[in-house]
Write a protein that holds these residues in place. Structure first.
Motif, short mmCIF file in Angstrom:
data_model
loop_
_atom_site.label_atom_id
_atom_site.label_comp_id
_atom_site.label_asym_id
_atom_site.label_seq_id
_atom_site.Cartn_x
_atom_site.Cartn_y
_atom_site.Cartn_z
N ASP A 81 0.81 -1.21 0.00
CA ASP A 81 0.00 0.00 0.00
C ASP A 81 0.84 1.27 0.00
N GLY A 82 2.18 1.10 -0.10
CA GLY A 82 3.05 2.27 -0.18
C GLY A 82 3.54 2.80 1.14
N THR A 83 3.07 2.22 2.24
CA THR A 83 3.54 2.67 3.54
C THR A 83 4.98 2.22 3.75
N SER A 84 5.71 2.98 4.56
CA SER A 84 7.12 2.68 4.79
C SER A 84 7.40 2.57 6.28
N GLN A 85 8.59 2.08 6.59
CA GLN A 85 8.99 1.90 7.98
C GLN A 85 10.45 2.30 8.15
N THR A 86 10.73 2.99 9.23
CA THR A 86 12.10 3.38 9.55
C THR A 86 12.71 2.34 10.49
N ASP A 87 13.95 1.95 10.20
CA ASP A 87 14.62 0.96 11.04
C ASP A 87 16.12 1.19 11.02
N VAL A 88 16.85 0.39 11.78
CA VAL A 88 18.30 0.56 11.92
C VAL A 88 19.00 -0.76 11.61
N TYR A 89 20.04 -0.69 10.77
CA TYR A 89 20.81 -1.87 10.37
C TYR A 89 22.27 -1.47 10.14
N ARG A 90 23.10 -2.48 9.92
CA ARG A 90 24.42 -2.25 9.35
C ARG A 90 24.27 -2.21 7.82
N TYR A 91 25.00 -1.30 7.21
CA TYR A 91 24.87 -1.06 5.77
C TYR A 91 26.03 -1.71 5.01
N PHE A 92 25.70 -2.45 3.95
CA PHE A 92 26.70 -3.03 3.06
C PHE A 92 26.24 -2.88 1.61
N LYS A 93 27.08 -2.29 0.78
CA LYS A 93 26.79 -2.16 -0.64
C LYS A 93 27.35 -3.38 -1.35
N GLU A 94 26.48 -4.11 -2.05
CA GLU A 94 26.90 -5.34 -2.73
C GLU A 94 26.39 -5.31 -4.18
N ARG A 95 27.33 -5.03 -5.10
CA ARG A 95 27.00 -4.92 -6.52
C ARG A 95 25.90 -3.89 -6.72
N ASN A 96 24.77 -4.34 -7.27
CA ASN A 96 23.68 -3.41 -7.55
C ASN A 96 22.62 -3.39 -6.45
N GLN A 97 22.94 -4.04 -5.34
CA GLN A 97 21.98 -4.12 -4.25
C GLN A 97 22.61 -3.64 -2.94
N VAL A 98 21.76 -3.49 -1.96
CA VAL A 98 22.19 -3.12 -0.61
C VAL A 98 21.77 -4.24 0.35
N ARG A 99 22.72 -4.63 1.21
CA ARG A 99 22.38 -5.60 2.27
C ARG A 99 22.31 -4.84 3.59
N LEU A 100 21.17 -4.93 4.24
CA LEU A 100 20.97 -4.33 5.54
C LEU A 100 21.02 -5.45 6.58
N GLN A 101 22.11 -5.47 7.35
CA GLN A 101 22.38 -6.59 8.24
C GLN A 101 21.97 -6.25 9.67
N PRO A 102 21.01 -7.00 10.24
CA PRO A 102 20.65 -6.76 11.63
C PRO A 102 21.70 -7.33 12.57
N GLU A 103 21.80 -6.76 13.76
CA GLU A 103 22.63 -7.34 14.83
C GLU A 103 21.69 -8.05 15.79
N ASN A 104 21.05 -9.08 15.26
CA ASN A 104 20.10 -9.89 16.02
C ASN A 104 20.07 -11.25 15.35
N SER A 105 20.54 -12.26 16.06
CA SER A 105 20.69 -13.60 15.47
C SER A 105 19.36 -14.21 15.05
N ASN A 106 18.24 -13.66 15.49
CA ASN A 106 16.93 -14.18 15.12
C ASN A 106 16.37 -13.55 13.85
N LEU A 107 17.08 -12.55 13.30
CA LEU A 107 16.58 -11.85 12.13
C LEU A 107 17.49 -12.08 10.93
N LYS A 108 16.90 -12.07 9.75
CA LYS A 108 17.65 -12.24 8.51
C LYS A 108 17.96 -10.87 7.90
N PRO A 109 19.03 -10.78 7.11
CA PRO A 109 19.34 -9.50 6.46
C PRO A 109 18.27 -9.12 5.44
N VAL A 110 18.18 -7.84 5.18
CA VAL A 110 17.26 -7.33 4.16
C VAL A 110 18.09 -6.99 2.92
#
Length: 199
Positions: free
Chosen positions: A150-179
């Protein structure tokens, strides 16, 4: 306290401070240089003991994959060698006081998730966010993500990694997967944490 325990606290403090300053942890060689240990095997021994105590998390196959856990941060506070906010007598009493002292490139944002709990950034903490044009890999950043159709967004906090044409947002929480995403709006880099209550 024994000399070995003191050296482990020195290592723990060094890792934490470098993590906060640069957004990523030091190498084993940097740790040795920083605390006065010439032998990398001695540093590895101390790191293993710190991990066994639950003060750090590390991956043996990666040179910089060392993070100080919340337990480690509390150990540093207890030892009085880490300048973290004293929640019993805070210097700044309310987030409004912080807001009044910010410059035009720094904002205050309340963190409302558990993405970074392994490094002591907790749900409901207030984060100081510095707007920067260039974000280095491994930096802790606040981002805005499109979460729903529906176009809604969410603000969050991650570690930032630039990988080729994408961005990996890495959480510091072993129960969560990277975005992994192509569309991310970076608000800025986290440069400080304020907590006015025990979460």
């Amino acid at each position: 306290m024994t000399n070995k325990s003191t050296k482990q606290l020195d290592i723990l403090k060094f890792i934490y401070e470098k993590q906060q300053q640069r957004g990523y942890p030091p190498t084993v060689r940097e740790i040795g240089d920083g605390v006065g240990l010439a032998s990398s095997s001695t540093v590895h021994g101390h790191l293993t003991r710190l991990q066994n105590k639950g003060f750090i998390q590390k991956k043996a196959e990666k040179t910089r994959a060392i993070t100080v856990t919340n337990t480690g941060i509390q150990a540093l506070k207890k030892a009085d060698i880490l300048a973290l906010p004293d929640t019993s007598a805070p210097v700044i009493s309310t987030p409004q006081d912080i807001i009044s002292s910010l410059d035009e490139d720094t904002i205050l944002l309340q963190h409302n998730s558990n993405t970074m709990i392994n490094i002591g950034i907790l749900n409901r903490d207030y984060l100081l966010i510095k707007k920067e044009s260039a974000i280095p890999d491994g930096a802790i950043v606040a981002v805005t993500l499109d979460k729903n159709n529906d176009g809604t967004s969410q603000t969050d906090v991650y570690r930032y990694f630039k990988e080729r044409n994408q961005v990996r947002l890495q959480p510091e929480n072993s129960n969560l997967k990277p975005v992994i995403t192509n569309h991310v709006e970076i608000i800025g880099k986290v440069i400080g944490v304020y907590r006015n209550e025990i979460n």
